[in-house]
Write an enzyme that holds these catalytic residues in place. Structure first.
Site, PDB file in Angstrom:
ATOM      1  N   CYS A   1       4.161  -5.933  58.674  1.00  0.00           N
ATOM      2  CA  CYS A   1       3.465  -6.488  57.518  1.00  0.00           C
ATOM      3  C   CYS A   1       2.182  -7.120  58.039  1.00  0.00           C
ATOM      4  O   CYS A   1       2.041  -7.377  59.236  1.00  0.00           O
ATOM      5  CB  CYS A   1       4.365  -7.530  56.847  1.00  0.00           C
ATOM      6  SG  CYS A   1       3.686  -8.303  55.367  1.00  0.00           S
ATOM      7  N   HIS A   2       1.225  -7.362  57.163  1.00  0.00           N
ATOM      8  CA  HIS A   2      -0.018  -8.004  57.610  1.00  0.00           C
ATOM      9  C   HIS A   2      -0.167  -9.426  57.088  1.00  0.00           C
ATOM     10  O   HIS A   2      -1.234 -10.016  57.176  1.00  0.00           O
ATOM     11  CB  HIS A   2      -1.235  -7.165  57.191  1.00  0.00           C
ATOM     12  CG  HIS A   2      -1.257  -6.817  55.731  1.00  0.00           C
ATOM     13  ND1 HIS A   2      -1.259  -5.515  55.285  1.00  0.00           N
ATOM     14  CD2 HIS A   2      -1.270  -7.585  54.622  1.00  0.00           C
ATOM     15  CE1 HIS A   2      -1.267  -5.506  53.965  1.00  0.00           C
ATOM     16  NE2 HIS A   2      -1.278  -6.756  53.547  1.00  0.00           N
TER      17      HIS A   2
ATOM     18  N   ASN B   1       8.388  -1.857  51.497  1.00  0.00           N
ATOM     19  CA  ASN B   1       9.066  -3.007  50.888  1.00  0.00           C
ATOM     20  C   ASN B   1      10.231  -2.533  50.008  1.00  0.00           C
ATOM     21  O   ASN B   1      10.200  -1.404  49.523  1.00  0.00           O
ATOM     22  CB  ASN B   1       8.077  -3.808  50.042  1.00  0.00           C
ATOM     23  CG  ASN B   1       7.187  -4.681  50.891  1.00  0.00           C
ATOM     24  OD1 ASN B   1       7.635  -5.238  51.894  1.00  0.00           O
ATOM     25  ND2 ASN B   1       5.926  -4.806  50.512  1.00  0.00           N
TER      26      ASN B   1
ATOM     27  N   HIS C   1       7.469 -12.410  54.176  1.00  0.00           N
ATOM     28  CA  HIS C   1       6.891 -12.987  52.969  1.00  0.00           C
ATOM     29  C   HIS C   1       7.317 -14.434  52.730  1.00  0.00           C
ATOM     30  O   HIS C   1       6.928 -15.033  51.738  1.00  0.00           O
ATOM     31  CB  HIS C   1       7.177 -12.139  51.724  1.00  0.00           C
ATOM     32  CG  HIS C   1       6.422 -10.854  51.708  1.00  0.00           C
ATOM     33  ND1 HIS C   1       6.436 -10.008  50.630  1.00  0.00           N
ATOM     34  CD2 HIS C   1       5.626 -10.254  52.630  1.00  0.00           C
ATOM     35  CE1 HIS C   1       5.686  -8.940  50.879  1.00  0.00           C
ATOM     36  NE2 HIS C   1       5.186  -9.076  52.107  1.00  0.00           N
TER      37      HIS C   1
END
Length: 436
Positions: A169-170, A148, A199
């Site tokens: 990303c998860h 990030n 996000h």
């Protein structure tokens, strides 16, 4: 067999999980795994754990550990990045403590906000240096980035290099599992489509056998069953009509609505854990020595279970041709029509022997695209600052940040940026331009 380089392998627990995922595939069990880090002690722990993971799975990879990044990259087929430039101390502490002096509080500070801007400015130059080495030593390798701020990092790599890359990303699959629990529907029965930016993507569809499950989510939102830790996301869902993929503590600092120094009732009402990342880091540091002893202890059986991270699945699909769909962060080449061309978007991608192939989404609901655009403005200006070295664009990025602008005036923002640049010192390159 493939050579897979782990850059930042001193993140031992995360490296362990990814190694377990990779080595659990028979076709990858004989791979060369090169672990690289600049912290010799953490690297040594990761090497021990890697060998333990291989033993637990009955795999026979070639495991090498070293502090020479060029050796790690030389001939690599896959490069997985998982580092944090500047670490918890000094950089993350600086990102929290200096803004607090201005009355600006954060929760995670790694994606957007003033903390995300500074982390991007620290990280992008290192990523680009590494990509230049990849261009020399492994030009055909895939870069799988877990670092990030995801969107800023991938956008910069796409603009400044020709390295094939995807950001991972998860949050999409992780949030889907959480929603499934909330509405009491097995995740295995759910089909969903998510799109947006990292996000801040939203589920455009959430279904079971063609049945829209959003009415069940609305029932939870209207009840007293909303989990305490998820109040922000359900509140946003009530107003925007779609559920966001990132956690409440993350999302609360991407918008101007929840964290206000003169409204402590909001942080209490929505259960927003200010300085959460600082607390998490300190807890992890305190627990690390005990965890290290456990992970290295040959007398204790090491638990290795496959995770929901996408990295190993991508490598397996690229190596074997097995088709899969994952969510990846890629350049917006007209994939989402009402977001800027070239920005970094998070969309479903087909992965097989032909590579990582993003899905065309079309136009998002306009209120979702508008919310994302406020974040993309900050990302674009931070990337511009990192690529040009122009200090003015750092001020501009901070000025456009939704949370920062909701709390500080222009002169305060300017002074805050100056203080942060000075405090980071050599962790940042020299940003020129008029600082007056």
């Amino acid at each position: 067999m493939a050579k897979i380089a782990f850059i930042g392998a001193g993140s031992t627990v995360f490296a362990k999980n990814l190694l377990g995922d990779i080595l659990s595939f028979p076709e990858l069990a004989g791979s060369t795994i090169y672990l690289h880090d600049i912290d010799e002690a953490r690297l040594r722990s990761s090497e021990i754990v890697a060998n333990r993971v291989a033993g637990a799975l009955g795999a026979k990879p070639r495991i090498v550990a070293g502090m020479d990044r060029r050796r790690a990259l030389d001939g690599a087929d896959y490069v997985i990045t998982m580092f944090q430039i500047g670490g918890y101390k000094p950089s993350t502490v600086i990102d929290f403590e200096i803004p607090k002096k201005y009355g600006l509080r954060q929760t995670i500070a790694d994606t957007l906000g003033i903390g995300g801007i500074m982390r991007g400015l620290r990280t992008i130059p290192v990523l680009l240096d590494m990509c230049r080495e990849m261009d020399e030593l492994c030009p055909d390798a895939w870069l799988l980035n877990y670092v990030n701020p995801m969107a800023m990092n991938c956008w910069a790599v796409n603009r400044a290099t020709r390295i094939k890359n995807v950001g991972l990303c998860h949050s999409v699959q992780g949030t889907a599992e959480q929603l499934a629990r909330d509405i009491k529907v097995p995740i295995e029965e759910i089909n969903y489509l998510s799109a947006g930016i990292n996000h801040m993507a939203f589920y455009l569809r959430f279904e079971r056998d063609g049945e829209d499950l959003y009415p069940l989510i609305r029932q939870v939102a209207a009840s007293d069953q909303v989990p305490d830790w998820n109040r922000v996301r359900y509140e946003v869902f009530r107003h925007l009509g779609y559920f966001v993929t990132e956690s409440s503590e993350h999302f609360s600092e991407y918008v101007p609505w929840f964290i206000k120094r003169d409204r402590p009732d909001l942080t209490e009402k929505f259960n927003i854990p200010l300085d959460e990342y600082i607390t998490r880091c300190e807890n992890q540091i305190a627990a690390w020595e005990m965890m290290r002893v456990y992970l290295e202890d040959e007398s204790v059986e090491l638990s290795v279970e496959r995770t929901h991270e996408y990295g190993a699945y991508i490598i397996h699909s690229l190596e074997t041709g097995t088709p899969r769909v994952v969510y990846g962060n890629v350049a917006n080449n007209h994939l989402i029509e009402n977001l800027p061309v070239g920005c970094c978007v998070e969309v479903p991608c087909l992965v097989d022997a032909n590579g990582v192939q993003p899905t065309h989404i079309g136009a998002l609901p306009p209120q979702l695209a508008a919310a994302m655009q406020t974040n993309i403005n900050v990302q674009a200006l931070t990337v511009e600052a990192a690529l040009t070295g122009n200090r003015e664009h750092i001020y501009h990025a901070a000025m456009m940040d939704p949370h920062t602008a909701a709390e500080l005036d222009l002169n305060q923002i300017h002074s805050l940026v100056d203080d942060l640049i000075a405090a980071h010192g050599d962790w940042l390159p020299d940003y020129h331009g008029n600082a007056a």
